[in-house]
Design an enzyme around this catalytic site. Structure first.
Site, short mmCIF file in Angstrom:
data_model
loop_
_atom_site.label_atom_id
_atom_site.label_comp_id
_atom_site.label_asym_id
_atom_site.label_seq_id
_atom_site.Cartn_x
_atom_site.Cartn_y
_atom_site.Cartn_z
N VAL A 54 0.88 -1.18 0.00
CA VAL A 54 0.00 0.00 0.00
C VAL A 54 0.91 1.23 0.00
O VAL A 54 1.80 1.34 0.85
CB VAL A 54 -0.90 0.01 1.26
CG1 VAL A 54 -1.86 1.17 1.21
CG2 VAL A 54 -1.64 -1.31 1.41
N CYS A 76 2.49 4.97 0.26
CA CYS A 76 2.46 6.27 0.95
C CYS A 76 2.56 7.39 -0.09
O CYS A 76 3.26 7.24 -1.09
CB CYS A 76 3.67 6.41 1.85
SG CYS A 76 3.64 5.40 3.32
N VAL A 79 4.13 -1.40 3.58
CA VAL A 79 4.04 0.00 3.18
C VAL A 79 5.02 0.28 2.05
O VAL A 79 6.19 -0.07 2.14
CB VAL A 79 4.35 0.89 4.40
CG1 VAL A 79 4.48 2.33 3.98
CG2 VAL A 79 3.28 0.73 5.46
N LYS A 80 4.51 0.90 0.99
CA LYS A 80 5.37 1.23 -0.15
C LYS A 80 5.87 2.66 0.01
O LYS A 80 5.06 3.59 0.18
CB LYS A 80 4.54 1.18 -1.43
CG LYS A 80 4.92 0.08 -2.38
CD LYS A 80 3.97 0.14 -3.57
CE LYS A 80 4.50 -0.60 -4.74
NZ LYS A 80 3.56 -0.55 -5.87
N ILE A 81 7.17 2.83 -0.08
CA ILE A 81 7.75 4.17 0.02
C ILE A 81 8.71 4.37 -1.15
O ILE A 81 9.61 3.55 -1.37
CB ILE A 81 8.50 4.35 1.36
CG1 ILE A 81 7.52 4.21 2.54
CG2 ILE A 81 9.22 5.70 1.41
CD1 ILE A 81 8.14 4.37 3.92
#
Ligand code: G3P
Length: 220
Positions: free
Chosen positions: A57, A59, A83-85
């Site tokens: 998902v 950011c 979390v995708k950054i």
């Protein structure tokens, strides 16, 4: 190599899940924007009911402090959220801070081996080299996948290489041969992978012969 599905469409996730070969899902704002205004959280929870594996998902904050806050919020949605950054200086700091807190990070928009190395050193769980977008600008995207795999394996880094921005079945074969740990693929590519014209011809021929042999009733 594991396969993840690169989509925010719950219908596509449900259809693909039936094949029994999908271990996770990756999403991004572009994919969500195609979903007609559905809430990101609601869609992720729907996906989590179908696929028991990592769901990336993304950011959208732009400073390290904001990214960490956003990552905490996204990670609270479901235990399978990763979390995708995107990698830049703020992103890298956020990756390090999130990883120290036990939030799993998929580093996205990786276009060079050094970006992959930095993300792995910061503790990212996944490194996402974008193959198709490098091909688009005249570079060999798959070479980046090979370099990322070589870096993590040579140095015993725990990050997993997730080949992303794959556009066609040959990309998937090449990613597997390059040693990618995971390939994330659009649903259309999954369905293309299943098909082969000679398989269709072969099935038709076996069915015709099965009728001749009396294994199944003849059509007329
Ligand atoms: O996995 C990342 C992917 O969604 C990007 O694909 O085709 O927009 O480069 P593409």
């Amino acid at each position: 190599m594991q396969l993840f599905l690169d989509t925010a469409s719950i219908d596509e996730v449900r259809k693909a899940a039936r094949l029994g070969v999908i271990s996770g899902v990756t999403t991004n704002p572009t994919l969500l924007a195609k979903e007609g205004g559905v809430s990101y959280r609601q869609r992720v929870l729907e996906i989590a009911e179908v696929i028991d594996g990592p769901i990336s998902v993304e950011c959208v904050s732009r400073t390290a402090d904001e990214l960490v806050c956003e990552a905490r919020e996204l990670a609270s949605w479901h235990p399978n959220v990763v979390v995708k950054i995107p990698i830049d200086d703020q992103g890298l700091e956020a990756i390090a801070r999130c990883s120290r807190e036990g939030i799993r990070v998929n580093t996205t928009l990786i276009f060079s081996p050094n970006q992959a190395l930095l993300a792995a050193l910061a503790g990212a769980a996944y490194l996402s080299p974008f193959v198709g977008r490098l091909d688009d600008v005249g570079h060999d995207g798959m070479e980046l996948v090979r370099q990322c795999v070589a870096i993590v394996e040579t140095h015993g880094l725990p990050a997993r290489v997730l080949a992303a921005s794959l556009r066609h079945p040959l990309h998937v074969t090449q990613a597997a041969l390059a040693g990618a740990h995971i390939a994330t693929i659009p649903p259309s590519v999954l369905w293309q992978m299943v098909k082969h014209p000679l398989t269709d011809v072969g099935i038709e021929r076996f069915l015709a012969d099965a009728r001749v042999a009396g294994l199944i009733p003849s059509a007329d």
